[in-house]
Design a protein around this motif. Structure first.
Motif, PDB file in Angstrom:
ATOM      1  N   CYS A 123     -50.510  20.354 -90.457  1.00 39.22           N
ATOM      2  CA  CYS A 123     -51.615  19.916 -89.585  1.00 39.22           C
ATOM      3  C   CYS A 123     -51.149  18.957 -88.508  1.00 39.22           C
ATOM      4  O   CYS A 123     -51.888  18.684 -87.551  1.00 39.22           O
ATOM      5  N   TYR A 124     -49.920  18.432 -88.628  1.00 43.96           N
ATOM      6  CA  TYR A 124     -49.385  17.481 -87.664  1.00 43.96           C
ATOM      7  C   TYR A 124     -48.545  18.216 -86.623  1.00 43.96           C
ATOM      8  O   TYR A 124     -47.443  18.695 -86.927  1.00 43.96           O
ATOM      9  N   GLN A 125     -49.048  18.296 -85.420  1.00 42.10           N
ATOM     10  CA  GLN A 125     -48.334  18.978 -84.356  1.00 42.10           C
ATOM     11  C   GLN A 125     -47.798  17.968 -83.344  1.00 42.10           C
ATOM     12  O   GLN A 125     -48.448  16.957 -83.056  1.00 42.10           O
ATOM     13  N   PRO A 126     -46.619  18.220 -82.783  1.00 44.53           N
ATOM     14  CA  PRO A 126     -46.077  17.296 -81.783  1.00 44.53           C
ATOM     15  C   PRO A 126     -46.880  17.358 -80.486  1.00 44.53           C
ATOM     16  O   PRO A 126     -47.600  18.323 -80.220  1.00 44.53           O
ATOM     17  N   LEU A 127     -46.741  16.309 -79.702  1.00 51.57           N
ATOM     18  CA  LEU A 127     -47.408  16.249 -78.403  1.00 51.57           C
ATOM     19  C   LEU A 127     -46.724  17.207 -77.440  1.00 51.57           C
ATOM     20  O   LEU A 127     -45.500  17.172 -77.279  1.00 51.57           O
ATOM     21  N   ARG A 128     -47.501  18.067 -76.815  1.00 53.04           N
ATOM     22  CA  ARG A 128     -46.950  18.989 -75.827  1.00 53.04           C
ATOM     23  C   ARG A 128     -46.563  18.228 -74.573  1.00 53.04           C
ATOM     24  O   ARG A 128     -47.231  17.252 -74.171  1.00 53.04           O
ATOM     25  N   ALA A 129     -45.526  18.686 -73.926  1.00 57.84           N
ATOM     26  CA  ALA A 129     -45.053  18.053 -72.692  1.00 57.84           C
ATOM     27  C   ALA A 129     -46.183  18.021 -71.664  1.00 57.84           C
ATOM     28  O   ALA A 129     -46.844  19.039 -71.408  1.00 57.84           O
ATOM     29  N   GLY A 130     -46.410  16.844 -71.094  1.00 60.96           N
ATOM     30  CA  GLY A 130     -47.419  16.684 -70.062  1.00 60.96           C
ATOM     31  C   GLY A 130     -48.843  16.507 -70.570  1.00 60.96           C
ATOM     32  O   GLY A 130     -49.751  16.272 -69.767  1.00 60.96           O
TER      33      GLY A 130
END
Length: 272
Positions: free
Chosen positions: A253-260
Motif C-alpha cells: 500500500c506504500y507507493q513512492p512519490l512520482r517525479a514532479g
C-alpha cells in the motif's frame, strides 16, 4: 481487477472489530445480522427534517430516465440496490455525513449540466474518487505534512506512530467503496484524502463541516490530482501486521512519490 465483496454469510466477523468498520458500531446489526436491512429500515434513521429518502432501485424507478445524481437533486430519492454491500455502505455514509454528500451531489449535477450525462470532466472524476474512496483528515501537527508530502511512509506511520494515537493526526473514512473493501480481512486499504490543518482544539465535526463547505463552494475537488493517497493500513490498529516495523518498509500500500508530483496545502481549519 474489480473488487467483489464476500457474500454476507462469508464475511469474517473479525473485520467489524477493527477500523474502519469498528467505527460504525451503531449500525452493527445491519452489518452482521443474517438478514439485510430494507429501505424502510434505512429510512427510519433519517432525521425527521431530512429531504432525502432511500428508494429501492427497481426497473420502474430507473424508467423515470433520470441520472442517478439528478434524481437525488430533483426528488431526494437515492436509488439503492437491496441486499448489496456497496449500496448499504453508501447509505451509512449518507446518514453520517449528509452535508458532505449533498455538496458532492450539487457539484455533480452542476457538472452534468455542463458536460451532459455521457461525458465526465476532471472535477467529476475528483468528486467520484472522493465519494468512493475518500477520507477526511485533520492534521494538528504541521511537521507531519512534510513526511506525507514526500511519501515518507516509514516516518508517518512508524517513527511518528504516536501521532495517530495522541490526536496529532486523525482520519475519518468517507468513501463507501473503502468500507466495502474492508469486508475482506487483511486487505490493504488506501484512501484519497482531503486534508485540513487544525490545532489542539479542532474537531472532526469541524473538519466535516469545512469539507462540505469547501466542496459546495467549488474550492476543492476540481481535479483528481488534488487528492492525497493515505494508506489507511498503516494507521495503528487498522491492519494486523502494522505493529512490525518491516511492514512500513515493504507493504504494497506504500507507493513512492512520482517525479514532479505535488499536493495542495492543507485547508486551514478555523476553531470557533
Amino acid at each position: 481487477m474489480r473488487y467483489v465483496a464476500p457474500a454476507r454469510e462469508a464475511v469474517d466477523a473479525s473485520v467489524f472489530a477493527s477500523p474502519p468498520l469498528s467505527q460504525w458500531s451503531q449500525y452493527l446489526a445491519w452489518l452482521c445480522d443474517a438478514a439485510w436491512p430494507d429501505v424502510d429500515a434505512l429510512n427510519a434513521r433519517w432525521p425527521v427534517q431530512a429531504r432525502e429518502r432511500f428508494v429501492a432501485q427497481t426497473r420502474a424507478l430507473l424508467d423515470d430516465g433520470l441520472h442517478y445524481e439528478a434524481r437525488i437533486a430533483q426528488t431526494g430519492h437515492i436509488a439503492t440496490r437491496e441486499s448489496n454491500w456497496h449500496d448499504l455502505f453508501n447509505a451509512l455514509i449518507w446518514l453520517r455525513y449528509p452535508q458532505v454528500k449533498r455538496a458532492l451531489n450539487a457539484q455533480q449535477v452542476a457538472q452534468i449540466a455542463i458536460m451532459g450525462p455521457k461525458q465526465r470532466s476532471r472535477p467529476q472524476c475528483a468528486l467520484t474518487h472522493f465519494d468512493e474512496a475518500g477520507a477526511i483528515v485533520i492534521v494538528r501537527d504541521r511537521s507531519l505534512m512534510s513526511l506525507w508530502d514526500s511519501h515518507d511512509w516509514h516516518g508517518l506511520f512508524w517513527r511518528e506512530r504516536r501521532a495517530w494515537e495522541d490526536g496529532r493526526i486523525e482520519a475519518a473514512v468517507f468513501g463507501h467503496a473503502l468500507l466495502e473493501h474492508a469486508l475482506t480481512a487483511g486487505k490493504l486499504l488506501v484512501a484519497k484524502a482531503l486534508v485540513f490543518q487544525g490545532d489542539a482544539g479542532s474537531t472532526m465535526v469541524q473538519a466535516v463541516q469545512a469539507c462540505a463547505l469547501a466542496i459546495g463552494e467549488g474550492r476543492v475537488l476540481r481535479d483528481p490530482l488534488e487528492l492525497r493517497p493515505l494508506p489507511l493500513s498503516g494507521i495503528p490498529g487498522w491492519h494486523r501486521d502494522n505493529t512490525q516495523e518491516r511492514f512500513h518498509h515493504h507493504a504494497a500500500c506504500y507507493q513512492p512519490l512520482r517525479a514532479g508530483r505535488t499536493y495542495p496545502v492543507a485547508t486551514p481549519l478555523t476553531v470557533a
